[in-house]
Design an enzyme around this catalytic site. Sequence first.
Site, PDB file in Angstrom:
ATOM      1  N   PHE A 253       0.965  -0.838  -0.257  1.00  0.00           N
ATOM      2  CA  PHE A 253       0.155   0.143  -0.237  1.00  0.00           C
ATOM      3  C   PHE A 253       0.740   1.315  -0.026  1.00  0.00           C
ATOM      4  O   PHE A 253       2.124   1.297   0.365  1.00  0.00           O
ATOM      5  CB  PHE A 253      -0.795   0.138   0.862  1.00  0.00           C
ATOM      6  CG  PHE A 253      -1.448   1.303   1.429  1.00  0.00           C
ATOM      7  CD1 PHE A 253      -2.756   1.266   0.520  1.00  0.00           C
ATOM      8  CD2 PHE A 253      -0.880   2.206   2.252  1.00  0.00           C
ATOM      9  CE1 PHE A 253      -2.967   2.273   0.799  1.00  0.00           C
ATOM     10  CE2 PHE A 253      -1.914   3.813   2.355  1.00  0.00           C
ATOM     11  CZ  PHE A 253      -2.955   3.686   1.823  1.00  0.00           C
TER      12      PHE A 253
ATOM     13  N   TRP B 110       0.703  -4.711   2.314  1.00  0.00           N
ATOM     14  CA  TRP B 110      -0.652  -5.014   2.004  1.00  0.00           C
ATOM     15  C   TRP B 110      -1.454  -6.107   2.900  1.00  0.00           C
ATOM     16  O   TRP B 110      -0.914  -7.695   2.901  1.00  0.00           O
ATOM     17  CB  TRP B 110      -0.784  -5.332   0.464  1.00  0.00           C
ATOM     18  CG  TRP B 110      -2.008  -5.538  -0.446  1.00  0.00           C
ATOM     19  CD1 TRP B 110      -2.975  -6.629  -0.249  1.00  0.00           C
ATOM     20  CD2 TRP B 110      -2.277  -3.903  -0.565  1.00  0.00           C
ATOM     21  NE1 TRP B 110      -3.985  -6.636  -0.710  1.00  0.00           N
ATOM     22  CE2 TRP B 110      -4.211  -4.896  -1.375  1.00  0.00           C
ATOM     23  CE3 TRP B 110      -2.082  -2.787  -0.839  1.00  0.00           C
ATOM     24  CZ2 TRP B 110      -4.770  -3.969  -1.714  1.00  0.00           C
ATOM     25  CZ3 TRP B 110      -3.076  -2.262  -1.705  1.00  0.00           C
ATOM     26  CH2 TRP B 110      -4.061  -2.310  -2.186  1.00  0.00           C
TER      27      TRP B 110
ATOM     28  N   GLY C 298      -8.751  -7.311   3.705  1.00  0.00           N
ATOM     29  CA  GLY C 298      -9.669  -7.581   4.856  1.00  0.00           C
ATOM     30  C   GLY C 298     -10.511  -6.290   4.766  1.00  0.00           C
ATOM     31  O   GLY C 298     -10.740  -6.364   3.354  1.00  0.00           O
TER      32      GLY C 298
ATOM     33  N   ASP D  70     -10.472  12.168  12.538  1.00  0.00           N
ATOM     34  CA  ASP D  70     -11.064  12.195  11.703  1.00  0.00           C
ATOM     35  C   ASP D  70     -11.177  10.198  11.703  1.00  0.00           C
ATOM     36  O   ASP D  70     -11.539   9.390  11.227  1.00  0.00           O
ATOM     37  CB  ASP D  70     -10.537  11.813  10.053  1.00  0.00           C
ATOM     38  CG  ASP D  70     -12.040  11.545   9.320  1.00  0.00           C
ATOM     39  OD1 ASP D  70     -12.842  11.346   9.228  1.00  0.00           O
ATOM     40  OD2 ASP D  70     -11.558  11.831   8.269  1.00  0.00           O
TER      41      ASP D  70
END
Length: 263
Positions: free
Chosen positions: A32, A70, A73, A159
């Site tokens: 990722f 990576w 999920g 957030d």
Amino acid sequence: MTPNIRDGWQLSPLGGNTGTAFMGTKASEKVFLKQNASPFLAALSMEGITPRLVWTQRLASGDVMTAQEWLNGRTLHRTEMRQQRVARLIHRVHHSDLLHNMLTKVGGRSTTPAQLLDRLAPTIAPELSEHPLIQRAVQALKTEQPQLPTTAYEVCHGDLNHKNWLLSDRQRLYLVDWDAATFADPAFDLGALLCEYVPLDEWRRWLQDYGERVTPALNARVNWYARIHCLSVITESYRQQRFQIMNQHLILLEKLTRQSVHD
């Protein structure tokens, strides 16, 4: 624009609002990738809050690309935000000395009640500002600002949307997307999450799962941050003409405002 990565990496954009997240593949390896990720990603990785950091590379443009393992999920469902494991992971974030020290080193700034009020005021549409409940809520927020000293502020995610939680296939929970990280009263995170995901009659139970003694002072701070979150959602929902969401938060705001008076 897709950044250039050396050594044969192929990048596939992952969407999102910023356009800075990619899946990187090379042979059988997959990672990722995030462009200009939060600078204390290494500390988050060390604490096991985010997936493991694999490497960091500075691009020719001066931007920084980070690669994390990576993980297969999914993001959490809204109802799963009520679970104890969510509360406990947030508690770990709020009480991590490593995260606190690292965010200090990279110049992390604080978010105070006064700053939140200053940001909120210009976003309230004139039509909303004439609403009796909005007027009463804004005035109450001004007079009831939490007085927790900034020296007691902790690292907050800022957030805690359910889409920022990753549950791996091995049932390991991670919290990602740290672009809004700030030093703040922990109740800043807690109030927003409870407002969005936990029924009001379950707030006390959830706070107990979080791991703190539920005192009148904590309740008051959580209530304050929940109310300012409600107002933020109300103003944004009004602007987007999402009136069902707006009305849901108006109902909760009325309950929280009445509750704060009784407390």
